[in-house]
Motif scaffolding. Structure first.
Motif, PDB file in Angstrom:
ATOM      1  N   GLU A 154       0.880  -1.291  -0.030  1.00 20.57           N
ATOM      2  CA  GLU A 154      -0.059   0.078  -0.051  1.00 20.57           C
ATOM      3  C   GLU A 154       0.874   1.452   0.020  1.00 20.57           C
ATOM      4  O   GLU A 154       0.529   2.280  -0.575  1.00 20.57           O
ATOM      5  CB  GLU A 154      -0.867  -0.138   1.246  1.00 20.57           C
ATOM      6  N   TYR A 188      -5.393  15.690   2.338  1.00 20.95           N
ATOM      7  CA  TYR A 188      -6.103  14.610   2.052  1.00 20.95           C
ATOM      8  C   TYR A 188      -7.642  14.637   2.434  1.00 20.95           C
ATOM      9  O   TYR A 188      -8.593  14.503   1.637  1.00 20.95           O
ATOM     10  CB  TYR A 188      -5.365  13.281   2.681  1.00 20.95           C
ATOM     11  N   ARG A 197      -3.412   1.087  15.250  1.00 24.36           N
ATOM     12  CA  ARG A 197      -3.836   1.084  14.011  1.00 24.36           C
ATOM     13  C   ARG A 197      -5.190   0.608  13.883  1.00 24.36           C
ATOM     14  O   ARG A 197      -5.920   1.073  13.348  1.00 24.36           O
ATOM     15  CB  ARG A 197      -2.876  -0.167  13.359  1.00 24.36           C
ATOM     16  N   CYS A 219      -7.040   3.561  15.045  1.00 28.12           N
ATOM     17  CA  CYS A 219      -7.339   4.541  13.466  1.00 28.12           C
ATOM     18  C   CYS A 219      -8.308   4.132  12.659  1.00 28.12           C
ATOM     19  O   CYS A 219      -9.195   4.756  12.095  1.00 28.12           O
ATOM     20  CB  CYS A 219      -5.944   4.997  13.123  1.00 28.12           C
ATOM     21  N   ASP A 220      -8.032   2.886  12.448  1.00 25.76           N
ATOM     22  CA  ASP A 220      -9.248   2.280  11.333  1.00 25.76           C
ATOM     23  C   ASP A 220     -10.650   2.475  11.778  1.00 25.76           C
ATOM     24  O   ASP A 220     -11.437   2.685  11.189  1.00 25.76           O
ATOM     25  CB  ASP A 220      -8.870   0.926  11.196  1.00 25.76           C
ATOM     26  N   LEU A 275      -6.028   8.818  10.012  1.00 26.47           N
ATOM     27  CA  LEU A 275      -4.948   8.421   9.215  1.00 26.47           C
ATOM     28  C   LEU A 275      -3.666   8.226  10.388  1.00 26.47           C
ATOM     29  O   LEU A 275      -3.534   9.150  11.506  1.00 26.47           O
ATOM     30  CB  LEU A 275      -4.105   9.429   8.575  1.00 26.47           C
ATOM     31  N   THR A 304       0.832  -1.332   8.775  1.00 26.01           N
ATOM     32  CA  THR A 304       1.096  -0.715   7.577  1.00 26.01           C
ATOM     33  C   THR A 304       0.484   0.849   8.148  1.00 26.01           C
ATOM     34  O   THR A 304      -0.738   0.898   8.195  1.00 26.01           O
ATOM     35  CB  THR A 304       0.226  -1.326   6.460  1.00 26.01           C
ATOM     36  N   ASP A 355      -0.533   4.841   7.349  1.00 27.29           N
ATOM     37  CA  ASP A 355      -0.821   5.590   6.010  1.00 27.29           C
ATOM     38  C   ASP A 355       0.332   6.593   5.588  1.00 27.29           C
ATOM     39  O   ASP A 355       0.233   6.712   4.462  1.00 27.29           O
ATOM     40  CB  ASP A 355      -1.978   6.456   6.279  1.00 27.29           C
ATOM     41  N   GLN A 394       0.540   5.979   1.202  1.00 28.20           N
ATOM     42  CA  GLN A 394      -0.443   4.986   0.658  1.00 28.20           C
ATOM     43  C   GLN A 394      -1.032   5.700  -0.624  1.00 28.20           C
ATOM     44  O   GLN A 394      -1.204   6.854  -0.769  1.00 28.20           O
ATOM     45  CB  GLN A 394      -1.527   4.473   1.678  1.00 28.20           C
ATOM     46  N   ARG A 439      -3.816   5.490  -1.848  1.00 29.05           N
ATOM     47  CA  ARG A 439      -5.271   6.060  -1.766  1.00 29.05           C
ATOM     48  C   ARG A 439      -4.921   7.466  -1.527  1.00 29.05           C
ATOM     49  O   ARG A 439      -5.867   8.138  -1.742  1.00 29.05           O
ATOM     50  CB  ARG A 439      -6.057   5.242  -0.794  1.00 29.05           C
ATOM     51  N   VAL A 440      -4.124   7.562  -0.454  1.00 25.84           N
ATOM     52  CA  VAL A 440      -3.897   9.027  -0.079  1.00 25.84           C
ATOM     53  C   VAL A 440      -3.583   9.996  -1.172  1.00 25.84           C
ATOM     54  O   VAL A 440      -3.711  10.884  -1.511  1.00 25.84           O
ATOM     55  CB  VAL A 440      -3.057   9.118   1.106  1.00 25.84           C
TER      56      VAL A 440
END
Length: 459
Positions: free
Chosen positions: A133, A157, A264, A267-268, A273, A298, A300, A321, A323-324
């Protein structure tokens, strides 16, 4: 006649013997004068970083290095256990050669105008070490710049998604750099500034003392403190949580196993992030290529710097990542990233970093850091029984002896230097952070030297 012939011979013999001695004496005098002038020049013109004006940094004037040792201008040899940058040691031929060859071919070209091969090769190499990622790399010149970029990326972002967020959560005793933006992410006295803070930061105090915090059973308590910070204001969710896997400047603090994994998950759950600051711990220092990989986390955004080029040339990396990264097409001004420096991704720095990483892989320095760090920690462990020692802890080739006071730690560092061992101080703690190329004999010398300096200090 005989006397006339033989008389000059002794004079000629004495002159032949005295000339080399006189020459050596004169050379020594000139060298001493040069050294004193170097010290005087430094005192006249150099403003030393993070140093009291009353401190004379020229007391140790380093001349050259090789492997895990350095020499001062007076010729005294030191075992270096104070370098935060040194991955493959001093005067490593492969790195020096790579720097020269790249400088001769192309010293640099601005990445805002064109691509250049060294930056692409290094970005590809970093991607190969990280979870898939984290496929995009922004290059800058220092950890401070890298972390500042990370904060700006995180804020942008959320703006690109149409859900602006600006609040950031982190450790009160964290340290992310020396720029205004990064200083605003810490309550450490050395990070304070007189300007208005540009960051809305919620900073979490440690719920336990460092010697207690490193234990696995402390992870839930620390995670609970971060959870409270995340939900502090439901109307103002944070853009990002920021953590170092090891609090370096904040007190040489080892975090409990399971904390990063739990963070993590937090945050999810909150859509926040996670930015991991591996400026100090990356590239083998922690006993892993990246400390966050110890818990299979992992981030961001991941920031790294010090060990990337082994200190040969300044460089830092911000891995993001995909996506960011992809949201930056929504930037309303240029449709991309409005951040960077003319020397970002400097070609020579990238070449130095690639050569450094080659050495890390070829010499097995990540594995060496894990093995030697464990051996050194075991040998230092008995110091915990000393009444002047609060704790002994470590992570990879980061060894920490926390003493009873900052004054004790400072005295240990001074005494060790007198005996030819360079150590670091972090508040009441003494840190040993040798180059990753240090061998078994050098590791024993660090342990013995630190223990001896402590014994001399408290005697």
């Amino acid at each position: 006649m005989d006397a006339t012939r033989t008389t000059p011979a002794p004079r000629q013999h004495r002159t032949a013997e005295s000339r080399p001695e006189q020459a050596r004496t004169e050379e020594a005098r000139l060298e001493q004068a040069r050294v004193e002038e170097a010290r005087a020049r430094d005192r006249r013109h150099v403003w030393h970083t993070w140093s009291p004006l009353a401190a004379d940094r020229t007391a140790l004037m380093v001349s050259h290095g090789a492997g895990h040792r350095v020499w001062d201008v007076d010729g005294k040899e030191y075992l270096d256990a104070a370098s935060l940058n040194s991955t493959c040691g001093y005067a490593r031929p492969e790195v020096i050669r790579a720097i020269g060859e790249q400088a001769a071919r192309l010293h640099h070209f601005d990445l805002s105008l064109a691509g250049q091969e060294p930056a692409g090769l290094l970005a590809e190499r970093l991607a190969s070490y990280l979870p898939p990622e984290l496929s995009k790399t922004l290059f800058v010149n220092s950890g401070s710049e890298g972390f500042e970029a990370a904060l700006m990326i995180a804020s942008a972002y959320w703006s690109h998604l149409g859900r602006p967020r600006s609040r950031v959560v982190g450790f009160a005793r964290g340290y992310q750099g020396s720029t205004l933006l990064t200083r605003s992410m810490s309550t450490l006295p050395r990070s304070r500034h007189l300007l208005r803070s540009p960051v809305d930061a919620t900073l979490v105090e440690l719920p336990l003392l460092p010697r207690e915090l490193r234990r696995p059973e402390s992870a839930p308590l620390l995670l609970a403190a971060f959870e409270r910070a995340l939900y502090e204001n439901p109307e103002d969710p944070p853009a990002a949580v920021v953590v170092e896997p090891f609090l370096n400047v904040g007190g040489a603090i080892v975090l409990p196993p399971g904390f990063l994994r739990g963070l993590r998950e937090l945050c999810d759950a909150t859509g926040t992030l996670l930015i991991v600051d591996e400026v100090f711990t990356a590239y083998g220092r922690s006993g892993r290529m990246f400390a966050s990989l110890r818990e299979d986390v992992t981030p961001d955004i991941l920031v790294s710097s010090k060990g990337l080029s082994g200190g040969y040339v300044p460089i830092a990396a911000v891995n993001v990542q995909q996506r960011v990264h992809d949201t930056f097409g929504e930037d309303p001004v240029i449709g991309g990233l409005r951040y960077g420096h003319t020397t970002s991704g400097h070609s020579v720095a990238c070449a130095a970093a690639l050569a450094t990483l080659d050495v890390v892989e070829k010499d097995g320095l990540v594995e060496r850091a894990e093995r030697l760090g464990g051996v050194m920690l075991d040998r230092l462990a008995p110091l915990a029984d000393d009444e002047h020692v609060v704790d002994v802890r470590g992570l990879g080739l980061i060894l920490v002896v926390e003493t009873a006071s900052p004054e004790t730690a400072a005295s240990v560092v001074v005494r060790a230097r007198e005996q030819g061992l360079l150590l670091r101080q972090a508040g009441p703690s003494v840190m040993a952070v040798p180059p990753l190329v240090i061998d078994d004999e050098g590791a024993r010398a660090v342990v013995d030297g630190l223990a001896g300096a402590l014994a001399d200090t408290v005697a």
